[in-house]
Design an enzyme around this catalytic site. Structure first.
Site, mmCIF file in Angstrom:
data_model
loop_
_atom_site.group_PDB
_atom_site.id
_atom_site.type_symbol
_atom_site.label_atom_id
_atom_site.label_comp_id
_atom_site.label_asym_id
_atom_site.label_seq_id
_atom_site.Cartn_x
_atom_site.Cartn_y
_atom_site.Cartn_z
ATOM 1 N N LYS A 179 0.823 -1.208 0.000
ATOM 2 C CA LYS A 179 0.000 0.000 0.000
ATOM 3 C C LYS A 179 0.859 1.260 0.000
ATOM 4 O O LYS A 179 0.584 2.224 -0.720
ATOM 5 C CB LYS A 179 -0.945 -0.032 1.210
ATOM 6 C CG LYS A 179 -2.025 1.026 1.211
ATOM 7 C CD LYS A 179 -3.222 0.571 2.048
ATOM 8 C CE LYS A 179 -2.894 0.441 3.526
ATOM 9 N NZ LYS A 179 -2.969 1.727 4.250
ATOM 10 N N SER A 180 1.904 1.277 0.829
ATOM 11 C CA SER A 180 2.770 2.454 0.901
ATOM 12 C C SER A 180 3.419 2.747 -0.449
ATOM 13 O O SER A 180 3.474 3.903 -0.894
ATOM 14 C CB SER A 180 3.857 2.244 1.959
ATOM 15 O OG SER A 180 3.314 2.190 3.249
ATOM 16 N N ARG A 192 2.767 5.974 -3.492
ATOM 17 C CA ARG A 192 3.893 6.733 -4.028
ATOM 18 C C ARG A 192 4.055 6.520 -5.522
ATOM 19 O O ARG A 192 4.368 7.459 -6.269
ATOM 20 C CB ARG A 192 5.165 6.362 -3.266
ATOM 21 C CG ARG A 192 5.159 6.879 -1.823
ATOM 22 C CD ARG A 192 6.116 6.097 -0.930
ATOM 23 N NE ARG A 192 6.251 6.693 0.397
ATOM 24 C CZ ARG A 192 5.389 6.519 1.388
ATOM 25 N NH1 ARG A 192 4.308 5.761 1.201
ATOM 26 N NH2 ARG A 192 5.602 7.080 2.566
ATOM 27 N N ARG A 244 -8.392 12.297 12.901
ATOM 28 C CA ARG A 244 -6.933 12.194 12.935
ATOM 29 C C ARG A 244 -6.293 13.561 12.702
ATOM 30 O O ARG A 244 -6.598 14.252 11.728
ATOM 31 C CB ARG A 244 -6.450 11.189 11.880
ATOM 32 C CG ARG A 244 -7.005 9.799 12.098
ATOM 33 C CD ARG A 244 -6.563 8.819 11.048
ATOM 34 N NE ARG A 244 -5.127 8.577 11.121
ATOM 35 C CZ ARG A 244 -4.481 7.747 10.297
ATOM 36 N NH1 ARG A 244 -5.136 7.114 9.343
ATOM 37 N NH2 ARG A 244 -3.181 7.576 10.414
ATOM 38 N N SER A 262 8.593 10.267 11.089
ATOM 39 C CA SER A 262 7.362 9.977 10.359
ATOM 40 C C SER A 262 7.649 9.910 8.878
ATOM 41 O O SER A 262 8.010 10.921 8.259
ATOM 42 C CB SER A 262 6.301 11.053 10.633
ATOM 43 O OG SER A 262 5.198 10.893 9.750
ATOM 44 N N GLN A 296 5.441 9.529 6.615
ATOM 45 C CA GLN A 296 4.422 10.288 5.907
ATOM 46 C C GLN A 296 4.779 11.769 5.842
ATOM 47 O O GLN A 296 4.643 12.396 4.788
ATOM 48 C CB GLN A 296 3.061 10.104 6.582
ATOM 49 C CG GLN A 296 2.463 8.727 6.386
ATOM 50 C CD GLN A 296 1.072 8.619 6.982
ATOM 51 O OE1 GLN A 296 0.532 9.583 7.503
ATOM 52 N NE2 GLN A 296 0.485 7.446 6.913
ATOM 53 N N ASP A 331 3.203 -0.043 11.957
ATOM 54 C CA ASP A 331 1.879 -0.442 11.477
ATOM 55 C C ASP A 331 1.506 -1.861 11.893
ATOM 56 O O ASP A 331 0.337 -2.249 11.789
ATOM 57 C CB ASP A 331 1.808 -0.344 9.955
ATOM 58 C CG ASP A 331 1.702 1.091 9.473
ATOM 59 O OD1 ASP A 331 1.261 1.953 10.258
ATOM 60 O OD2 ASP A 331 2.070 1.352 8.316
ATOM 61 N N ARG A 360 -5.231 2.532 18.606
ATOM 62 C CA ARG A 360 -4.915 1.110 18.485
ATOM 63 C C ARG A 360 -4.447 0.501 19.809
ATOM 64 O O ARG A 360 -4.605 -0.712 20.017
ATOM 65 C CB ARG A 360 -3.862 0.903 17.383
ATOM 66 C CG ARG A 360 -4.459 1.082 15.993
ATOM 67 C CD ARG A 360 -3.458 0.912 14.872
ATOM 68 N NE ARG A 360 -4.150 0.926 13.582
ATOM 69 C CZ ARG A 360 -3.551 1.069 12.406
ATOM 70 N NH1 ARG A 360 -2.231 1.217 12.351
ATOM 71 N NH2 ARG A 360 -4.254 1.065 11.293
ATOM 72 N N ARG A 393 -6.671 -2.803 10.526
ATOM 73 C CA ARG A 393 -5.675 -3.638 11.207
ATOM 74 C C ARG A 393 -6.235 -4.256 12.491
ATOM 75 O O ARG A 393 -5.849 -5.359 12.873
ATOM 76 C CB ARG A 393 -4.406 -2.835 11.466
ATOM 77 C CG ARG A 393 -3.761 -2.335 10.178
ATOM 78 C CD ARG A 393 -2.325 -1.912 10.354
ATOM 79 N NE ARG A 393 -1.870 -1.116 9.229
ATOM 80 C CZ ARG A 393 -1.483 -1.607 8.047
ATOM 81 N NH1 ARG A 393 -1.505 -2.906 7.844
ATOM 82 N NH2 ARG A 393 -1.080 -0.803 7.080
#
Length: 446
Positions: free
Chosen positions: A31-32, A36, A131, A176, A178, A329, A360, A405
């Protein structure tokens, strides 16, 4: 029928003890890397081809947002063609960009828009709107972007980019990937060199892929373990063919399932084993997991391997702080593995998990207690007394908290409980691993 926050009917599912997991399973594209690949292909002038792209809801949100800004994206012959517009050439979107549940889409696209002369409004589901985005808003504002956010730096927000932005240096207070990636995406269309200093190395897919697309980018170690990434702006990226490896974060759920269910042995082909992403695999090995990599190779600049995993008695472990960024993650499924290990496992320094798709730490603590595990919750982590390999009682209904998750973690836990457990809603899983339940059950039926 109960409705999820996304407006879809909730899909409860029950998971209980059965036979061992056997055979080979396909894992979705990373996914990451998929996010990108779409964005960098969009910034290259011409057609790129992406094979193995994740087709979960999060990546679809990225593709649809790019399409709304003038990028041509179409599925053809089993892959995806992206007709990029080049850095600086995104168009004004005619509608708000719906990010669904994807924090990665939101933060990275904010970086991309920040140095374009357009305004984009970002919206999302109720979970995403909880978030905080301040970690991206603050540095992008330094570049000249104008951000009008909802209370607490949350969505909905509108970002007005700045044409002619001048690159600068950013020192990240919190590691991070992100935030780093958002700043590098902004730097593609800024004059000068963008420098990002991160306190510890985070996943480096952005750096690897930018180099593959022809960007002038350099990385290097600094004193005290810091890492510097430098990107020359006003970049001219070259279209290319991208092959996306299978997602190690998705593979993690099947791996832990095989480890905890007696008699299991499975094989997962072509999984990404980037050193910045395999913290969980290293931790599981430290716990005694029979987990091996075969046929290591390079796929489009990313290391991949076939993973073979067999049921193993697990020993408790304290997760070292330096490993945390490489498995951030994967902690929900790590907590499940810990619940079946012998002894008390501890993980701290996980405050970031409080502001993911759900809290989480709290969600896993509640769910594990509900199925009979012994859990001690701290502000920044959990301590879990494992069962020594014995099944947990199970028998409860666990809330997914609209977090893919969390849902998948408890689906796995149910496979080694004395009584089946129910996950209240499996629809969030479609954001990252479409077909997860069917894959898990096919392995159990093999």
């Amino acid at each position: 029928m109960k409705q999820s926050e996304r407006g879809d009917a909730a899909q409860p599912a029950t998971f209980g003890p059965g036979g061992p997991l056997k055979g080979r399973a396909a894992v979705p594209g990373d996914k990451s890397i998929s996010h990108r690949a779409l964005m960098f292909a969009a910034m290259a002038a011409g057609r790129s081809r992406i094979e193995g792209l994740s087709e979960g809801g999060d990546v679809r949100a990225t593709a649809e947002a790019l399409g709304a800004m003038g990028v041509g994206i179409a599925r053809r012959l089993g892959g995806w063609d992206v007709d990029g517009v080049g850095a600086g050439a995104l168009l004004q979107p005619a509608r708000a960009l719906d990010m669904g549940n994807s924090g990665t889409s939101t933060r990275l696209l904010m970086g991309l828009v920040a140095t374009h002369p357009i305004a984009a409004t970002f919206i999302g589901d109720e979970s995403l709107c909880r978030r905080p985005m301040d970690r991206v808003i603050a540095p992008l504002s330094r570049l000249g972007a104008d951000v009008a956010a909802s209370a607490g730096g949350r969505l909905p927000l509108t970002l007005r980019g700045l044409s002619g932005a001048v690159a600068t240096e950013f020192r990240l207070a919190v590691a991070s990937a992100q935030v780093k990636s958002a700043l590098l995406l902004a730097g593609l269309n800024a004059s000068g060199t963008t420098r990002v200093i991160e306190p510890v190395p985070t996943r480096d897919h952005t750096e690897r892929m930018l180099k593959a697309f022809g960007a002038d980018i350099e990385t290097g170690a600094m004193e005290d373990g810091e890492r510097l990434v430098s990107l020359k702006g006003e970049a001219e990226l070259t279209p290319r063919i991208v092959a996306v490896p299978a997602d190690p974060s998705s593979a993690a759920f099947l791996i832990v399932a095989a480890l905890i269910v007696p008699g299991s042995e499975i094989r997962l082909d072509g999984v990404g084993v980037n050193p910045t992403r395999i913290g969980l695999f290293e931790t599981l090995r430290a716990m005694g997991a029979d987990l091996t990599f075969e046929n290591p190779r390079d796929l489009g600049g990313e290391p991949v391997a076939d993973i073979i995993v067999r049921h193993s008695p697990l020993e408790a472990v304290d997760v070292p702080p330096e490993v945390v960024p490489a498995m951030i993650d994967e902690f929900p499924i790590f907590f499940v593995a810990a619940a079946f290990a012998r002894g008390e496992s501890r993980a701290r320094g996980l405050a970031e998990l409080r502001v993911k798709e759900s809290d989480r730490i709290a969600a896993m603590a509640r769910g594990l207690r509900a199925i009979g595990a012994k859990v001690e919750e701290a502000e920044d982590g959990l301590a879990i007394e494992g069962s020594g390999g014995d099944p947990l009682p199970g028998g409860a209904t666990v809330a997914s908290e609209l977090d893919h998750r969390i849902a998948m973690s408890f689906a796995v836990a149910g496979l080694h409980c004395r009584q089946p457990l129910t996950v209240d809603d499996m629809t969030p899983v479609e954001t990252s691993f479409p077909g997860f339940t069917a894959t898990l059950r096919a392995l159990a039926a093999a």
